[in-house]
Design an enzyme around this catalytic site. Sequence first.
Site, mmCIF file in Angstrom:
data_model
loop_
_atom_site.group_PDB
_atom_site.id
_atom_site.type_symbol
_atom_site.label_atom_id
_atom_site.label_comp_id
_atom_site.label_asym_id
_atom_site.label_seq_id
_atom_site.Cartn_x
_atom_site.Cartn_y
_atom_site.Cartn_z
ATOM 1 N N GLY A 48 0.827 -1.205 0.000
ATOM 2 C CA GLY A 48 0.000 0.000 0.000
ATOM 3 C C GLY A 48 0.855 1.246 0.000
ATOM 4 O O GLY A 48 2.017 1.216 0.421
ATOM 5 N N GLN A 53 2.796 10.113 1.168
ATOM 6 C CA GLN A 53 4.120 9.483 1.129
ATOM 7 C C GLN A 53 4.929 9.888 -0.111
ATOM 8 O O GLN A 53 6.138 9.713 -0.138
ATOM 9 C CB GLN A 53 3.991 7.952 1.163
ATOM 10 C CG GLN A 53 3.495 7.430 2.499
ATOM 11 C CD GLN A 53 3.401 5.926 2.488
ATOM 12 O OE1 GLN A 53 2.438 5.363 1.990
ATOM 13 N NE2 GLN A 53 4.417 5.266 3.014
ATOM 14 N N CYS A 95 6.481 -0.069 7.121
ATOM 15 C CA CYS A 95 6.018 1.056 6.303
ATOM 16 C C CYS A 95 7.154 1.500 5.391
ATOM 17 O O CYS A 95 8.302 1.578 5.827
ATOM 18 C CB CYS A 95 5.599 2.198 7.218
ATOM 19 S SG CYS A 95 5.074 3.676 6.331
ATOM 20 N N LEU A 96 6.822 1.801 4.135
ATOM 21 C CA LEU A 96 7.848 2.232 3.186
ATOM 22 C C LEU A 96 8.494 3.550 3.618
ATOM 23 O O LEU A 96 9.601 3.861 3.205
ATOM 24 C CB LEU A 96 7.237 2.383 1.784
ATOM 25 C CG LEU A 96 6.748 1.079 1.141
ATOM 26 C CD1 LEU A 96 5.986 1.372 -0.144
ATOM 27 C CD2 LEU A 96 7.907 0.138 0.861
ATOM 28 N N HIS A 137 -3.856 1.073 7.657
ATOM 29 C CA HIS A 137 -2.524 1.683 7.625
ATOM 30 C C HIS A 137 -2.503 2.846 6.620
ATOM 31 O O HIS A 137 -1.990 3.930 6.928
ATOM 32 C CB HIS A 137 -1.499 0.598 7.241
ATOM 33 C CG HIS A 137 -0.083 1.077 7.155
ATOM 34 N ND1 HIS A 137 0.890 0.670 8.040
ATOM 35 C CD2 HIS A 137 0.522 1.926 6.291
ATOM 36 C CE1 HIS A 137 2.038 1.260 7.722
ATOM 37 N NE2 HIS A 137 1.839 2.024 6.659
ATOM 38 N N GLU A 138 -3.093 2.641 5.439
ATOM 39 C CA GLU A 138 -3.057 3.694 4.411
ATOM 40 C C GLU A 138 -3.969 4.859 4.787
ATOM 41 O O GLU A 138 -3.617 6.020 4.571
ATOM 42 C CB GLU A 138 -3.421 3.121 3.036
ATOM 43 C CG GLU A 138 -2.470 2.053 2.516
ATOM 44 C CD GLU A 138 -0.999 2.416 2.659
ATOM 45 O OE1 GLU A 138 -0.642 3.597 2.482
ATOM 46 O OE2 GLU A 138 -0.201 1.518 2.975
ATOM 47 N N HIS A 141 -2.314 7.110 7.079
ATOM 48 C CA HIS A 141 -1.396 8.052 6.420
ATOM 49 C C HIS A 141 -2.138 9.333 6.014
ATOM 50 O O HIS A 141 -1.574 10.424 6.064
ATOM 51 C CB HIS A 141 -0.778 7.427 5.169
ATOM 52 C CG HIS A 141 0.468 6.626 5.417
ATOM 53 N ND1 HIS A 141 1.597 7.162 5.984
ATOM 54 C CD2 HIS A 141 0.760 5.329 5.157
ATOM 55 C CE1 HIS A 141 2.532 6.225 6.058
ATOM 56 N NE2 HIS A 141 2.049 5.097 5.573
HETATM 57 ZN ZN LIG Z 1 3.000 3.303 5.539
#
Ligand SMILES: [Zn+2]
Length: 172
Positions: A48, A53, A95-96, A137-138, A141
């Site tokens: 995701g 981000q 998380c990226l 999670h997304e 963000h």
């Molecule tokens: Zn993330």
Amino acid sequence: MVRPILRYGEPLLHDVAPPVAPDAVTAPATRALIDDLLDTLRNAHGVGLAAPQVGVRQRVCVVDVSGGRRPEDLLVLVNPAFEARDGMQLELEGCLSLPGIEATVARPARVRVRHLDREGRERTVIGDGLLARALQHEIDHLDGVLFVDRLPGLSRRLLLRRLRRRRRAEGW
Ligand SMILES: [Zn+2]
């Protein structure tokens, strides 16, 4: 186009993103953003990615729990909102934007999310397990919340210390 992914500490990652205006959902700029999110997600082999981000303050995110293996699993969510959440799951999460750290995060086990798809159509997605986790999670963000913000103080501090060490070592 693959865009650079912002990392922990960038102020934009900690802000609440505003919704996409109804007449802008299918506008070229939003389409380009969605394409870039998908390219960047695939390139990073993630499940995701949310617009903040990649430095864009908009309520847009993409989720693909198959990691690119099943096209039908790919979800584009514009202005997502929870209609229901229940149960509880405890799973490892990363998380990226926080490379190299993971932690067990408690989240509801099942969710129902209303959103617009890339054509501007109203959709509802119901998910459990990994899909429920990825959606939460997304959407976090989009509210400026990172998974470490959901951890108790001590484990959050330990993880952030590890992240800072990594940042110094790698120079980002
Ligand atoms: Zn993330």
